[in-house]
Design a protein around this motif. Structure first.
Motif, PDB file in Angstrom:
ATOM      1  N   HIS A  65       0.799  -1.224   0.000  1.00 40.76           N
ATOM      2  CA  HIS A  65       0.000   0.000   0.000  1.00 40.76           C
ATOM      3  C   HIS A  65       0.834   1.279   0.000  1.00 40.76           C
ATOM      4  O   HIS A  65       0.294   2.359  -0.216  1.00 40.76           O
ATOM      5  CB  HIS A  65      -0.963  -0.001   1.194  1.00 40.76           C
ATOM      6  CG  HIS A  65      -2.070  -1.002   1.029  1.00 40.76           C
ATOM      7  ND1 HIS A  65      -3.099  -0.820   0.142  1.00 40.76           N
ATOM      8  CD2 HIS A  65      -2.274  -2.211   1.609  1.00 40.76           C
ATOM      9  CE1 HIS A  65      -3.905  -1.865   0.197  1.00 40.76           C
ATOM     10  NE2 HIS A  65      -3.428  -2.731   1.073  1.00 40.76           N
ATOM     11  N   LEU A  66       2.121   1.147   0.255  1.00 39.61           N
ATOM     12  CA  LEU A  66       2.969   2.336   0.184  1.00 39.61           C
ATOM     13  C   LEU A  66       3.956   2.206  -0.974  1.00 39.61           C
ATOM     14  O   LEU A  66       3.959   3.016  -1.890  1.00 39.61           O
ATOM     15  CB  LEU A  66       3.713   2.530   1.509  1.00 39.61           C
ATOM     16  CG  LEU A  66       4.398   3.877   1.668  1.00 39.61           C
ATOM     17  CD1 LEU A  66       3.379   4.987   1.849  1.00 39.61           C
ATOM     18  CD2 LEU A  66       5.328   3.864   2.873  1.00 39.61           C
ATOM     19  N   ASP A  67       4.758   1.156  -0.945  1.00 38.48           N
ATOM     20  CA  ASP A  67       5.803   1.020  -1.967  1.00 38.48           C
ATOM     21  C   ASP A  67       5.216   0.710  -3.345  1.00 38.48           C
ATOM     22  O   ASP A  67       5.610   1.312  -4.342  1.00 38.48           O
ATOM     23  CB  ASP A  67       6.798  -0.080  -1.574  1.00 38.48           C
ATOM     24  CG  ASP A  67       7.621   0.313  -0.364  1.00 38.48           C
ATOM     25  OD1 ASP A  67       7.505   1.480   0.061  1.00 38.48           O
ATOM     26  OD2 ASP A  67       8.376  -0.518   0.148  1.00 38.48           O
ATOM     27  N   CYS A 210       5.238   3.787   9.092  1.00 35.29           N
ATOM     28  CA  CYS A 210       4.698   5.003   9.721  1.00 35.29           C
ATOM     29  C   CYS A 210       3.745   5.754   8.782  1.00 35.29           C
ATOM     30  O   CYS A 210       2.636   6.137   9.149  1.00 35.29           O
ATOM     31  CB  CYS A 210       5.831   5.949  10.096  1.00 35.29           C
ATOM     32  SG  CYS A 210       7.159   5.196  11.040  1.00 35.29           S
ATOM     33  N   ALA A 211       4.217   5.943   7.539  1.00 32.13           N
ATOM     34  CA  ALA A 211       3.515   6.849   6.624  1.00 32.13           C
ATOM     35  C   ALA A 211       2.186   6.316   6.109  1.00 32.13           C
ATOM     36  O   ALA A 211       1.412   7.076   5.529  1.00 32.13           O
ATOM     37  CB  ALA A 211       4.426   7.187   5.447  1.00 32.13           C
ATOM     38  N   LEU A 212       1.920   5.045   6.344  1.00 29.29           N
ATOM     39  CA  LEU A 212       0.629   4.512   5.890  1.00 29.29           C
ATOM     40  C   LEU A 212      -0.514   5.018   6.782  1.00 29.29           C
ATOM     41  O   LEU A 212      -1.636   5.198   6.327  1.00 29.29           O
ATOM     42  CB  LEU A 212       0.685   2.963   5.904  1.00 29.29           C
ATOM     43  CG  LEU A 212      -0.317   2.229   5.034  1.00 29.29           C
ATOM     44  CD1 LEU A 212      -0.189   2.648   3.583  1.00 29.29           C
ATOM     45  CD2 LEU A 212      -0.124   0.723   5.141  1.00 29.29           C
ATOM     46  N   HIS A 214       0.065   7.725   9.272  1.00 26.73           N
ATOM     47  CA  HIS A 214       0.238   9.148   9.615  1.00 26.73           C
ATOM     48  C   HIS A 214       0.676   9.959   8.410  1.00 26.73           C
ATOM     49  O   HIS A 214       1.618   9.559   7.738  1.00 26.73           O
ATOM     50  CB  HIS A 214       1.282   9.310  10.715  1.00 26.73           C
ATOM     51  CG  HIS A 214       0.962   8.615  11.988  1.00 26.73           C
ATOM     52  ND1 HIS A 214      -0.084   8.987  12.801  1.00 26.73           N
ATOM     53  CD2 HIS A 214       1.550   7.556  12.597  1.00 26.73           C
ATOM     54  CE1 HIS A 214      -0.111   8.181  13.859  1.00 26.73           C
ATOM     55  NE2 HIS A 214       0.859   7.300  13.753  1.00 26.73           N
ATOM     56  N   PRO A 215       0.116  11.068   8.154  1.00 27.11           N
ATOM     57  CA  PRO A 215      -1.010  11.680   8.861  1.00 27.11           C
ATOM     58  C   PRO A 215      -2.369  11.335   8.221  1.00 27.11           C
ATOM     59  O   PRO A 215      -3.393  11.806   8.680  1.00 27.11           O
ATOM     60  CB  PRO A 215      -0.727  13.167   8.688  1.00 27.11           C
ATOM     61  CG  PRO A 215      -0.065  13.254   7.348  1.00 27.11           C
ATOM     62  CD  PRO A 215       0.697  11.981   7.167  1.00 27.11           C
ATOM     63  N   TYR A 218      -4.338   9.045  10.905  1.00 22.01           N
ATOM     64  CA  TYR A 218      -4.190   9.690  12.225  1.00 22.01           C
ATOM     65  C   TYR A 218      -3.316  10.927  12.072  1.00 22.01           C
ATOM     66  O   TYR A 218      -2.106  10.814  11.890  1.00 22.01           O
ATOM     67  CB  TYR A 218      -3.578   8.718  13.235  1.00 22.01           C
ATOM     68  CG  TYR A 218      -4.447   7.511  13.447  1.00 22.01           C
ATOM     69  CD1 TYR A 218      -5.602   7.595  14.207  1.00 22.01           C
ATOM     70  CD2 TYR A 218      -4.127   6.296  12.852  1.00 22.01           C
ATOM     71  CE1 TYR A 218      -6.427   6.495  14.378  1.00 22.01           C
ATOM     72  CE2 TYR A 218      -4.938   5.184  13.018  1.00 22.01           C
ATOM     73  CZ  TYR A 218      -6.087   5.293  13.777  1.00 22.01           C
ATOM     74  OH  TYR A 218      -6.895   4.213  13.941  1.00 22.01           O
TER      75      TYR A 218
ATOM     76  N   GLN B  37      11.151   6.196   8.685  1.00 23.58           N
ATOM     77  CA  GLN B  37      11.041   5.399   9.918  1.00 23.58           C
ATOM     78  C   GLN B  37      11.689   6.111  11.115  1.00 23.58           C
ATOM     79  O   GLN B  37      11.352   5.830  12.251  1.00 23.58           O
ATOM     80  CB  GLN B  37      11.736   4.046   9.743  1.00 23.58           C
ATOM     81  CG  GLN B  37      11.395   3.319   8.468  1.00 23.58           C
ATOM     82  CD  GLN B  37      10.296   2.314   8.650  1.00 23.58           C
ATOM     83  OE1 GLN B  37       9.172   2.687   8.977  1.00 23.58           O
ATOM     84  NE2 GLN B  37      10.569   1.058   8.423  1.00 23.58           N
ATOM     85  N   ARG B  78       3.664   8.305  -3.755  1.00 21.48           N
ATOM     86  CA  ARG B  78       4.587   7.875  -2.706  1.00 21.48           C
ATOM     87  C   ARG B  78       5.301   9.090  -2.096  1.00 21.48           C
ATOM     88  O   ARG B  78       5.512   9.153  -0.883  1.00 21.48           O
ATOM     89  CB  ARG B  78       5.614   6.886  -3.270  1.00 21.48           C
ATOM     90  CG  ARG B  78       5.028   5.528  -3.534  1.00 21.48           C
ATOM     91  CD  ARG B  78       6.013   4.616  -4.230  1.00 21.48           C
ATOM     92  NE  ARG B  78       7.115   4.225  -3.369  1.00 21.48           N
ATOM     93  CZ  ARG B  78       8.088   3.384  -3.753  1.00 21.48           C
ATOM     94  NH1 ARG B  78       8.058   2.870  -4.954  1.00 21.48           N
ATOM     95  NH2 ARG B  78       9.059   3.073  -2.933  1.00 21.48           N
ATOM     96  N   MET B  81       2.993  10.890   0.313  1.00 19.59           N
ATOM     97  CA  MET B  81       2.863  10.225   1.616  1.00 19.59           C
ATOM     98  C   MET B  81       4.116  10.450   2.461  1.00 19.59           C
ATOM     99  O   MET B  81       4.045  10.640   3.670  1.00 19.59           O
ATOM    100  CB  MET B  81       2.595   8.735   1.425  1.00 19.59           C
ATOM    101  CG  MET B  81       1.212   8.461   0.865  1.00 19.59           C
ATOM    102  SD  MET B  81       0.902   6.730   0.549  1.00 19.59           S
ATOM    103  CE  MET B  81       0.279   6.198   2.136  1.00 19.59           C
ATOM    104  N   PHE B  85       4.280  12.733   5.834  1.00 19.39           N
ATOM    105  CA  PHE B  85       4.723  12.166   7.100  1.00 19.39           C
ATOM    106  C   PHE B  85       5.787  13.046   7.760  1.00 19.39           C
ATOM    107  O   PHE B  85       5.764  13.248   8.971  1.00 19.39           O
ATOM    108  CB  PHE B  85       5.246  10.738   6.931  1.00 19.39           C
ATOM    109  CG  PHE B  85       5.573  10.108   8.255  1.00 19.39           C
ATOM    110  CD1 PHE B  85       4.567   9.804   9.159  1.00 19.39           C
ATOM    111  CD2 PHE B  85       6.882   9.877   8.638  1.00 19.39           C
ATOM    112  CE1 PHE B  85       4.849   9.266  10.408  1.00 19.39           C
ATOM    113  CE2 PHE B  85       7.178   9.339   9.888  1.00 19.39           C
ATOM    114  CZ  PHE B  85       6.164   9.035  10.767  1.00 19.39           C
ATOM    115  N   PHE B  88       4.042  15.887   9.247  1.00 23.92           N
ATOM    116  CA  PHE B  88       3.377  15.405  10.461  1.00 23.92           C
ATOM    117  C   PHE B  88       4.376  15.322  11.625  1.00 23.92           C
ATOM    118  O   PHE B  88       4.108  15.779  12.734  1.00 23.92           O
ATOM    119  CB  PHE B  88       2.768  14.035  10.161  1.00 23.92           C
ATOM    120  CG  PHE B  88       2.422  13.206  11.354  1.00 23.92           C
ATOM    121  CD1 PHE B  88       1.264  13.441  12.078  1.00 23.92           C
ATOM    122  CD2 PHE B  88       3.239  12.152  11.742  1.00 23.92           C
ATOM    123  CE1 PHE B  88       0.933  12.650  13.164  1.00 23.92           C
ATOM    124  CE2 PHE B  88       2.921  11.359  12.825  1.00 23.92           C
ATOM    125  CZ  PHE B  88       1.766  11.617  13.545  1.00 23.92           C
TER     126      PHE B  88
END
Lengths: 261, 97
Positions: A65-67, A210-212, A214-215, A218, B37, B78, B81, B85, B88
């Motif tokens: 879902h991210l990469d 993390c980025a999936l 935030h934000p 959440y 991360q 990508r 996102m 982040f 954020f």
């Protein structure tokens, strides 16, 4: 009085839903199933059945879902055969070259194919077709631990090492730094019939990075800044983005509200 | 072998640079977004720098030609996102101060 009614509303709705679906918790096989039919019917092929149970046993949520870039909402990515053939979305793995567990992953789509190769199309384009899938749910999940409602206990499967989801895909993923341990925390429950939620940040970060979350899902890290009701969660907000769709059902209250009241 | 490399470096310098340039944005993407991360461990200035690098990268990805339209679509998402982040994380840091 009014406040009490509102506090009890989620419980009543939950109970009502449980009665409606009594003895009929999410069917483990179809839980998380996505039917892709944006373009298939127009192309004269059956819609694609995407099984989350198969893919999540192999890859982390973050990887896909991210990469790879699959949207979190079913149907939003607008996948088509041309994109797959260019090596993105399904084609990021299904290219006929990449291997997993020593097996070559079959190519997703092709412009030209022999009669024999048509069988390969049916491995994904299998909606309402019987016996065309090579990997069946029962055979595949035989060794996986079963939890509430006979659903697969993915958490346990990971802990026991039965599954080892990949978090990196050569040529697609970013080589991330090692994730720093995230602290678990509790979320206060406003209802007196349910205990506080023990949220495992560590487990969620392991699957999602993390980025999936935030934000997008959440937007704040300040505890208590944003409050979500069970109604909102059932509507697909907050935890409901994943839970009840792919991650364990919201009817398994004790998975989050762990302590007895 | 060394002689061949030397000759190639004289004859094909432009070709080498073109090939490098085409992947340049991806290397930058990997460097910048490979640090999400650890975002919460970065200082405010480091986060601001990462956000600025994301913003610089965006037009470079947008410029990819139509033969890379798919890559453009995927990487812009990508990058968004990743940038979101860092923003954020920056917001969190500022709130903490």
């Amino acid at each position: 009085m009014v406040r009490k009614v509102f506090t009890l509303l989620p419980l009543l709705l939950c109970l009502q839903a449980m009665f409606v679906t009594a003895g009929n918790f999410p069917d483990p096989q179809s839980f998380g199933l996505v039917i892709l039919k944006n373009y298939s019917p127009r192309a004269g092929v059956a819609p694609v059945i995407f099984d989350h149970w198969l893919h999540r046993s192999l890859f982390t949520c973050r990887l896909c879902h991210l990469d790879v870039g699959f949207a979190m909402e079913a149907g939003e990515t607008k996948i088509n055969a041309a994109l797959n053939m260019q090596g993105v979305y399904c084609g990021a793995c299904h290219d006929g070259k990449k291997t997993i567990g020593g097996k070559t992953i079959f190519a997703a789509c092709a412009e030209q194919f022999s009669e024999e190769e048509v069988k390969r199309c049916a491995r994904c384009h299998s909606w309402k077709k019987q016996g065309v899938r090579e990997i069946t749910f029962d055979a595949f999940t035989k060794k996986l631990p079963v939890g509430l409602g006979k659903n697969i206990d993915w958490e346990k499967a990971g802990e026991e090492g039965v599954i080892k989801p990949l978090d990196f895909l050569e040529g697609i993923s970013v080589q991330y730094d090692t994730l720093q341990a995230q602290q678990d925390f509790s979320i206060a429950s406003e209802a007196d019939w349910a205990s506080d939620v023990i949220f495992s940040h560590k487990k969620h970060a392991l699957w999602n990075g993390c980025a999936l979350c935030h934000p997008g899902i959440y937007a704040s890290t300040k505890a208590g800044t944003v409050k979500y009701s069970m109604l909102q969660i059932f509507e697909g907000e907050s935890c409901g983005v994943c839970h009840d769709k792919v991650a364990f059902s919201l009817f398994f209250c004790q998975k989050c509200h762990r302590n007895p009241v | 072998m060394l002689v061949l490399q030397f000759v190639c470096s004289l004859v094909l310098p432009g070709l080498g640079n073109t090939a490098f340039a085409s992947d340049d944005w991806k290397n930058e993407f990997n460097t910048v977004c490979g640090q999400t991360q650890n975002a919460l461990a970065f200082s405010v200035d480091e986060l601001k720098d990462l956000i600025a690098r994301c913003d610089e990268l965006k037009p470079r990805i947008k410029k990819l030609d139509d033969s890379q339209a798919t890559e453009r679509k995927v990487f812009l998402q990508r990058l968004k996102m990743c940038r979101d982040f860092y923003a954020f994380a920056l917001g969190t840091k500022v709130d903490q101060q």
